[in-house]
Design an enzyme around this catalytic site. Structure first.
Site, short mmCIF file in Angstrom:
data_model
loop_
_atom_site.label_atom_id
_atom_site.label_comp_id
_atom_site.label_asym_id
_atom_site.label_seq_id
_atom_site.Cartn_x
_atom_site.Cartn_y
_atom_site.Cartn_z
N CYS A 131 68.38 55.52 -41.79
CA CYS A 131 67.58 56.73 -42.04
C CYS A 131 68.35 57.83 -42.77
CB CYS A 131 67.03 57.25 -40.72
SG CYS A 131 68.24 57.32 -39.40
N HIS A 244 65.76 64.50 -39.24
CA HIS A 244 67.20 64.67 -39.43
C HIS A 244 67.46 65.75 -40.50
CE1 HIS A 244 67.80 61.15 -37.10
NE2 HIS A 244 68.18 60.29 -38.02
#
Ligand code: A2P
Length: 348
Positions: A131, A244
């Site tokens: 990711c 994130h």
């Protein structure tokens, strides 16, 4: 006119990424002929709705992949290692969200905005990158394409979602406990994350970097097809639920004007420039959550080096960082006719 429809199985259908995969298949109107939901025996019999139908989750087993064209796997590396080959033998193409196959030279590692051409080289398995690597690549590659980057220094601020649905739940429970004056318990993550942060807990290598950090190094090189690219990462888990963030320093081979970087990124599909310098307003994980675009901003000249730029991003870890990227790869396979043709059901 005929339309190709795909028989899809999701391995890890009850997890954070699996849940998003199911939602995205509907949202993006992926041509689904049938959908099979697979998970561990723990979830057998659970009902999940898809396209107005209630589907029953099945425990994964040897025969699960018969008559399947495409497997979207997000059930962890060991589960992928066990089942991906079985799926390939049954004639299905697997898009795997785990790290099990990412560095295998025979397995394409794809971010569709960066290296879509790799999709046609698969031998049954395609890997979905880590990711943090996907999110960084989305912001960095459009600049690298114009003027080569020599070195990337990145610090990540990673949400609980990267450790799965149970880690997200754990942070909520810990937060409640702390607010009630109780001791927070940590079972999924190694330490309490609520009101705290800690360096990423993936295993440490002899060089002092953890596996998550080395994924950013090695996967970025593979996706960019830039084996010499120098990357150094520090990965930190923060008490954010599902997006994130990353602070990135880019060293080019010559000065790269900030305004040019802004122009390029504001015209890049999948990237949203989020900057209001007057208001000190820049990408935030709370605003990037649930969004497809990677939010990029705070692009500025590094005052310590004429060839360097600083930038900041937030991106939804479950969507572009995982499920959305996997679905985009699946869309590429359909578009390029890279699923085994004889296994595609055709509806007229
Ligand atoms: P289950 O819910 O039955 O445990 P997350 O990343 O959010 O933790 O989700 C992990 C997903 O992978 C879940 O759907 C989980 O199913 C599934 N999973 C975990 N271990 C296995 C396994 N051994 N076999 C099949 N599915 C698994």
């Amino acid at each position: 006119m005929s339309e190709k429809k795909v028989r899809v199985a999701i391995l890890g259908a009850t997890g954070a990424v699996g849940t998003e995969l199911i939602a995205l298949l509907q949202e993006r109107q992926f041509p689904v002929a049938s959908l099979k939901l697979l998970a561990s025996p723990r979830s057998a019999g659970r009902k999940i709705s898809f396209g107005g139908e209630s589907l029953t989750v099945e425990p994964v087993e040897e025969k699960s992949f018969q008559g399947i064209d495409l497997v979207l796997a997000s059930a962890g590396g060991s589960t992928s290692k066990k089942w991906a080959e079985v799926a390939v033998k049954a004639g299905a193409v697997t898009i795997d969200n785990s790290s099990a196959f990412r560095m295998d030279p025979d397995v394409p590692l794809i971010v569709p905005e960066i290296n879509p051409e790799a999709a046609s080289q698969h031998q049954g398995i395609i890997a979905n990158p880590n990711c943090t690597t996907i999110l960084m690549g989305m912001a960095v590659y459009p600049l690298h394409r114009i003027q080569p980057i020599d070195r990337i220094i990145v610090a990540t601020y990673q949400s609980a979602s990267g450790a799965g649905a149970r880690a997200m739940e754990e942070v909520k429970i810990q937060s409640r406990a702390i607010l009630e004056g109780k001791e927070p318990q940590a079972e999924i993550l190694p330490y309490p994350l609520a009101f705290n942060l800690f360096p990423h807990n993936s295993p440490l290598g002899e060089n002092g970097y953890c596996q998550e950090e080395m994924k950013m190094v090695n996967e970025t090189r593979k996706i960019f097809n830039a084996p010499q690219l120098r990357v150094s990462a520090t990965c930190i888990r923060v008490p954010v639920l599902r997006a994130h963030s990353e602070a990135i320093n880019l060293e080019f081979n010559a000065p790269f004007p900030v305004q040019k970087a802004r122009e390029i990124l504001s015209a890049t599909p999948g990237v949203r420039l989020v900057e209001d310098w007057q208001k000190n307003y820049f990408p935030m994980p709370i605003e990037a959550s649930g969004q497809d675009d990677v939010f990029v901003g705070r692009i500025r000249q590094d005052i310590s080096h004429p060839n360097c730029l600083e930038l900041w991003l937030s991106g939804d870890q479950i969507r572009k960082g995982a499920a959305l990227n996997a679905i985009q790869i699946a869309e590429l396979l359909v578009e390029k006719n890279c699923l085994k043709p004889q296994r595609i059901a055709v509806s007229v």
